[in-house]
Design an enzyme around this catalytic site. Structure first.
Site, mmCIF file in Angstrom:
data_model
loop_
_atom_site.group_PDB
_atom_site.id
_atom_site.type_symbol
_atom_site.label_atom_id
_atom_site.label_comp_id
_atom_site.label_asym_id
_atom_site.label_seq_id
_atom_site.Cartn_x
_atom_site.Cartn_y
_atom_site.Cartn_z
ATOM 1 N N HIS A 123 46.120 59.349 40.246
ATOM 2 C CA HIS A 123 45.900 58.220 41.158
ATOM 3 C C HIS A 123 47.263 57.732 41.658
ATOM 4 C CE1 HIS A 123 44.925 54.234 42.650
ATOM 5 N NE2 HIS A 123 43.685 54.658 42.747
ATOM 6 N N ASN A 169 36.350 52.892 40.335
ATOM 7 C CA ASN A 169 37.629 52.888 39.621
ATOM 8 C C ASN A 169 37.968 51.435 39.333
ATOM 9 O OD1 ASN A 169 40.220 53.073 38.687
ATOM 10 N ND2 ASN A 169 41.136 53.663 40.654
ATOM 11 N N TRP A 170 37.734 51.040 38.087
ATOM 12 C CA TRP A 170 37.921 49.624 37.744
ATOM 13 C C TRP A 170 39.385 49.235 37.586
ATOM 14 C CZ3 TRP A 170 33.623 48.303 33.591
ATOM 15 C CH2 TRP A 170 32.410 48.122 34.259
ATOM 16 N N LYS A 171 40.276 50.219 37.526
ATOM 17 C CA LYS A 171 41.698 49.926 37.305
ATOM 18 C C LYS A 171 41.827 49.057 36.045
ATOM 19 C CE LYS A 171 42.251 50.613 42.164
ATOM 20 N NZ LYS A 171 43.055 50.465 43.350
ATOM 21 N N SER A 219 39.564 51.268 50.292
ATOM 22 C CA SER A 219 38.828 50.180 50.941
ATOM 23 C C SER A 219 37.416 50.584 51.371
ATOM 24 C CB SER A 219 39.634 49.620 52.124
ATOM 25 O OG SER A 219 40.846 49.044 51.663
ATOM 26 N N GLU A 256 42.752 59.798 48.984
ATOM 27 C CA GLU A 256 42.944 58.355 49.096
ATOM 28 C C GLU A 256 44.266 58.059 49.794
ATOM 29 O OE1 GLU A 256 40.564 56.135 45.809
ATOM 30 O OE2 GLU A 256 42.523 56.644 45.022
ATOM 31 N N GLY A 260 37.458 51.192 44.413
ATOM 32 C CA GLY A 260 38.097 50.215 43.534
ATOM 33 C C GLY A 260 37.382 48.876 43.603
ATOM 34 N N GLY A 261 37.872 48.005 44.459
ATOM 35 C CA GLY A 261 37.402 46.613 44.534
ATOM 36 C C GLY A 261 35.888 46.463 44.586
ATOM 37 N N GLY A 286 43.121 49.183 48.477
ATOM 38 C CA GLY A 286 43.176 47.754 48.175
ATOM 39 C C GLY A 286 43.712 46.901 49.312
HETATM 40 P P1 PGA Z 1 40.010 50.227 46.749
HETATM 41 O O1 PGA Z 1 40.683 51.209 45.663
HETATM 42 O O2 PGA Z 1 38.582 50.687 46.942
HETATM 43 O O3 PGA Z 1 40.103 48.863 46.131
HETATM 44 O O4 PGA Z 1 40.809 50.359 48.013
HETATM 45 C C1 PGA Z 1 40.414 52.582 45.677
HETATM 46 C C2 PGA Z 1 41.157 53.281 44.570
HETATM 47 O O5 PGA Z 1 42.309 52.912 44.273
HETATM 48 O O6 PGA Z 1 40.629 54.234 43.965
#
Ligand code: PGA
Length: 264
Positions: A101, A11-13, A224, A178, A245-246, A184
Site C-alpha cells: 500500500h 481497508n480500515w488502515k 476515494s 490506487e 478506505g474511508g 483519502g
Molecule cells: P480511500 O483509501 O478510499 O479513503 O481513498 C483507499 C486506500 O487507501 O486503500
C-alpha cells in the site's frame, strides 16, 4: 460478461479497536448473512489492524465476509520485532493481505523488491495478496503513469514467475491500482483513466503468465471510492472491484458499496 467475481475490500488502515471492529462485524454479518449466497453478490472483505483479525474472523465466520491483514513480513519466522508472518495470519482464517500500500511504501519504506518477495510468500502460505500500485500526482502530470505502474509490478511478476507457483494459484492474485493522489483526498480518478491503467495491468499480466491467468486475476481500483461513484468504475471491462478506505468504516456505506456492486 466476465467470470471474475467482484471483490469489494475495505481497508480500515489504523482505525477501530477490537471492540469497535466487533460491533461493525456483528452489524454487517447480520445484513449480509443471507445475501452473500446470491450468485451476483460480490465477495466482501475487511482488511483490519492485526489486533482485530482474530475477532473479525470469528464474527464473520458464517457470513461469507472475508478478513484481510494490511501487511505481513516475508520471512517465515525470525528476529523481526513488531512483524507478523504469513502463517500467523492464515492460522487465524485470514484470507487476504494487502501488500505495498502506498502508505506502507511511504511511511515504512516498503520496497518493490519486498512486495515481490511478500507476494510469493503470501500465495505459498495460502493467502491472497492484494498488491497495490499507483503513481504520484507528479508522475501523472508528467505522463509517467504507465511506466511507474509497470516498474512496480515487474519485480512482483518476475518473482512470481520464478517461484514455480502453479497457474491456478497465481490466478488468485489481486492487484489494486490506487493513484496516490486519489487516496483519502476525495479526488478520484475518472473511470476511463482507471480503465486505461487497469487494462494495461491486465496486458502486462498476460505477457508474464498467459491469457488464462490474466483473465482470472482480479484488478481493483482504489482511491476515494464511495457508494456514489463505485458503479462508474465497475462499468469498465477490466475493473473487478474496489479497495476502499474511508467509505468502508461505516456499515451503511460498506453495505451500499456491496449493493452497488451486485451483478446483473
Ligand atoms: P480511500 O483509501 O478510499 O479513503 O481513498 C483507499 C486506500 O487507501 O486503500
Amino acid at each position: 460478461m466476465t467470470a471474475r467475481q467482484r471483490l469489494i475490500a475495505g481497508n480500515w488502515k489504523m482505525y477501530k479497536t477490537r471492540a469497535e471492529a466487533l460491533a461493525f462485524a456483528n452489524e454487517l454479518a447480520a445484513v449480509v448473512a443471507v445475501r452473500h449466497e446470491q450468485a451476483t453478490w460480490p465477495q466482501a472483505a475487511i482488511c483490519a489492524p492485526f489486533t482485530a483479525l482474530y475477532g473479525l474472523a470469528e464474527a464473520f465466520a458464517a457470513s461469507g465476509v472475508s478478513v484481510g491483514a494490511q501487511t505481513m513480513h516475508q520471512a517465515t519466522q525470525g528476529a523481526y520485532t513488531g512483524e507478523v508472518a504469513a502463517s500467523m495470519l492464515s492460522e487465524l482464517d485470514v484470507t487476504f493481505v494487502i501488500l505495498g500500500h502506498s502508505e506502507r511504501r511511504l511511511y515504512c519504506a516498503e520496497t518493490d523488491a519486498a512486495v515481490a518477495e511478500k507476494s510469493v510468500v503470501a500465495l505459498q502460505a495460502g493467502l491472497t495478496p492484494i498488491v497495490c500500485v499507483g503513481e504520484t500526482l507528479a508522475d501523472r502530470e508528467e505522463g509517467r503513469t504507465q511506466g511507474v505502474i509497470a516498474g512496480q509490478l515487474d519485480p512482483v511478476f518476475t518473482a512470481l514467475g520464478q517461484s514455480g507457483i502453479a497457474a491456478a494459484t497465481l490466478s488468485r492474485l489481486v492487484i489494486a491500482y490506487e493513484p496516490i493522489w486519489a487516496i483519502g483526498t476525495g479526488r478520484s480518478s475518472t473511470a476511463a483513466d482507471a480503465q486505461d491503467v487497469i487494462g494495461a495491468i491486465r496486458t502486462l499480466t498476460n505477457k508474464h503468465f498467459g491469457r488464462e491467468v490474466a483473465q482470472a486475476v482480479r484488478i481493483l481500483y482504489g482511491g476515494s471510492v464511495k457508494p456514489e461513484n463505485i458503479a462508474l468504475y465497475l462499468g469498465e471491462p477490466d475493473i473487478d472491484g474496489a479497495l476502499v478506505g474511508g467509505a468502508s468504516l461505516q456499515v451503511a456505506s460498506f453495505v451500499e458499496l456491496l449493493e452497488q456492486s451486485k451483478g446483473d
